[in-house]
Design an enzyme around this catalytic site. Structure first.
Site, PDB file in Angstrom:
ATOM      1  N   ALA A  13      51.116 -13.933  43.938  1.00  0.00           N
ATOM      2  CA  ALA A  13      52.069 -14.071  42.829  1.00  0.00           C
ATOM      3  C   ALA A  13      53.279 -14.927  43.169  1.00  0.00           C
ATOM      4  CB  ALA A  13      52.520 -12.677  42.373  1.00  0.00           C
ATOM      5  N   SER A  43      46.446 -15.712  43.284  1.00  0.00           N
ATOM      6  CA  SER A  43      47.031 -15.258  42.016  1.00  0.00           C
ATOM      7  C   SER A  43      46.217 -14.154  41.353  1.00  0.00           C
ATOM      8  CB  SER A  43      47.188 -16.442  41.062  1.00  0.00           C
ATOM      9  OG  SER A  43      48.180 -17.318  41.517  1.00  0.00           O
ATOM     10  N   CYS A  47      47.651  -4.719  41.586  1.00  0.00           N
ATOM     11  CA  CYS A  47      47.896  -3.475  40.853  1.00  0.00           C
ATOM     12  C   CYS A  47      46.669  -3.027  40.070  1.00  0.00           C
ATOM     13  CB  CYS A  47      49.065  -3.655  39.886  1.00  0.00           C
ATOM     14  SG  CYS A  47      50.628  -4.047  40.691  1.00  0.00           S
ATOM     15  N   ASN A 307      56.672 -12.368  40.957  1.00  0.00           N
ATOM     16  CA  ASN A 307      56.517 -13.476  40.021  1.00  0.00           C
ATOM     17  C   ASN A 307      57.863 -14.089  39.645  1.00  0.00           C
ATOM     18  OD1 ASN A 307      53.656 -14.065  38.948  1.00  0.00           O
ATOM     19  ND2 ASN A 307      53.695 -11.837  39.074  1.00  0.00           N
ATOM     20  N   TYR A 428      61.937   4.362  14.062  1.00  0.00           N
ATOM     21  CA  TYR A 428      61.447   5.703  13.731  1.00  0.00           C
ATOM     22  C   TYR A 428      60.395   5.638  12.633  1.00  0.00           C
ATOM     23  CZ  TYR A 428      60.981  10.028  11.142  1.00  0.00           C
ATOM     24  OH  TYR A 428      60.449  11.104  10.474  1.00  0.00           O
ATOM     25  N   ARG A 444      72.016  12.288  24.404  1.00  0.00           N
ATOM     26  CA  ARG A 444      72.964  13.231  23.789  1.00  0.00           C
ATOM     27  C   ARG A 444      73.203  14.439  24.703  1.00  0.00           C
ATOM     28  NH1 ARG A 444      70.846  15.270  18.265  1.00  0.00           N
ATOM     29  NH2 ARG A 444      69.730  16.743  19.622  1.00  0.00           N
TER      30      ARG A 444
END
Length: 450
Positions: A13, A43, A47, A307, A428, A444
């Protein structure tokens, strides 16, 4: 004056991103680029190896972004099966496969190497690290021979992913971890949720266990010896992490940082006590980065960083201007249907960095509770006590849980307070979130804790 000569050490990478960016900015008449890769592939997505092993994706071809032939078509000479064994900074040369090559610019992108304790140095078959595509191919070939039991040593990201992959292949899997929890980059209470889920999957998880050695028979591994007994194993996978591959750089006199990786400036130029090493660049898993929350040097080997760093180096070599400021420790993984993510600092890391902080943990759902497919998730936030700055976040849940870490990552990157986060205008609709998204609920509650 002849063409500028750029040599790249490492064909994955970071190295090939640097080569590609430099080529885009300088024509073939101005810049000669030669990349040396000791393996067979360029390349590729390391993962993706656990998902190849587990049969979720085909490979190795599906894991390769660009092969050597493609790079050659774009004017980048790529030599696989070529290992650089020496760097002479004074002569501006490298030694590769017994010959000498000259450079004006050098990109050191040698990556990282799996940690292999002395007991893992056996010549017996069946013991694997999982760092390169070649490692994955070797493991696949071994598994194709018919195996029944596997021991994965180390329950970090690669360890839990490989445990799942091997279980999908039909093996009995034991996952061994020396610390008291899997995935020690998250807090113990969140790690306990991961441990419960791993065990429910049928994977035998043993924490607080130290591996002492291996038993072999007939030239192959047969068992793993621990301080908690002997575990039969037809295959052993090492998930003990990696260390920066800097032996060649160190031997050449390139300065290493406090993490043992190469230190660079913001433009990816190698730097040391005496300043910039002219014409020498480094990128990827062999480099040291700055953690932007703690302000401390860190070694965080991830393809995303590699990368980006390679791109920065290539732009600068090509006469442009780019910087890589650092990282905040964002990471994500899955174990079957369990999703785990983190960003910023854990409680342990925040304490080590000297922060006074509060934590807040909430239980919520990925969708409106009444909507089909709603499942629980746990979100934990860490906020600085005096300022309310978000220092870190962790998520353990199932479908549509872990990618919510990106909202927290943006907040950490931009130094938002948890109070500011409560007013975020997030999307939402019942199929996607409760009317109060878990991100907002956690912010919150953290604000209340302050």
């Amino acid at each position: 004056m002849g063409r500028v000569r750029l040599i790249v050490i490492g064909g994955d990478a970071a190295g090939m991103s640097a080569a590609s960016q430099a080529r885009r900015r300088l024509g073939s008449g101005d810049l000669k680029i030669t990349a040396f890769e000791r393996g067979e592939y360029t390349s590729y997505s390391a993962c993706g190896i656990p998902y190849w092993v587990g049969g979720l994706v085909d490979g190795p071809g599906d894991l390769i972004a660009r092969d050597p032939a493609t790079f050659r078509e774009s004017g980048i000479e790529v030599h696989t099966g070529h290992e650089v064994t020496g760097i002479d900074l004074a002569a501006r040369t490298v030694t590769v496969n017994g010959r000498t090559e000259s450079f004006d610019h050098l990109v050191y992108a040698a990556g990282a190497t799996p940690i292999r304790p002395p007991w893992a140095g056996t010549p017996a078959g069946g013991v694997f690290g999982v760092q390169t595509l070649g490692d994955g191919a070797a493991l696949q070939q071994w598994l194709d021979g018919g195996r029944d039991s596997a021991v994965v040593i180390g329950a970090g990201y690669i360890g839990v992913e490989m445990a799942e992959a091997l279980q999908r292949r039909g093996l009995r899997v034991t996952l061994v971890e020396r610390s008291g929890q899997p995935m020690s980059t998250i807090d113990p209470d969140m790690g306990a949720l991961v441990a419960d889920s791993v065990r429910k999957l049928g994977i035998e998880l043993r924490t607080g266990v130290t591996v002492q050695g291996l038993e072999t028979s007939g030239g192959r591994v047969s068992a793993v010896v621990t301080d908690d007994g002997v575990l039969p194993a037809d295959v052993v996978v090492l998930g003990l992490g990696v260390r920066p591959n800097t032996a060649l750089a160190d031997a050449a006199g390139l300065p290493l940082g406090v993490t043992g990786a190469l230190a660079t400036d913001l433009g990816q130029r190698v730097t040391g006590p005496d300043g910039i090493v002219e014409g020498v660049w480094a990128a990827g898993d062999c480099t040291q980065v700055t953690h932007l929350v703690s302000g401390r040097p860190a070694h965080v080997p991830l393809g995303t960083h590699a990368n980006k760093q390679g791109r920065v180096a290539g732009i600068n070599i090509g006469g442009g201007y780019a910087t890589f400021p650092g990282v905040i420790g964002t990471a994500i993984t899955k174990i079957c249907d369990l999703e785990v993510a983190r960003t910023g600092l854990s409680s342990k890391e925040a304490e080590a960095a000297g922060f006074r902080f509060v934590t807040a943990t909430v239980e919520s759902t990925n969708r409106a509770g009444y909507f089909p497919g709603a499942v629980p998730m746990t979100v934990k936030l860490i906020a600085e006590k005096d300022t309310g700055l978000l220092l870190g976040a962790q998520i353990v849940g199932r479908t549509e849980a872990a990618k919510r870490i990106d909202a927290f990552a943006v907040a950490v990157w931009n130094r938002m307070t948890v109070t500011e986060m409560t007013a975020l205008d997030l999307g939402y609709a019942p199929p996607y979130a409760p009317v109060w998204d878990p991100v907002l609920i956690a912010a919150r509650k953290a604000g209340d804790a302050l």
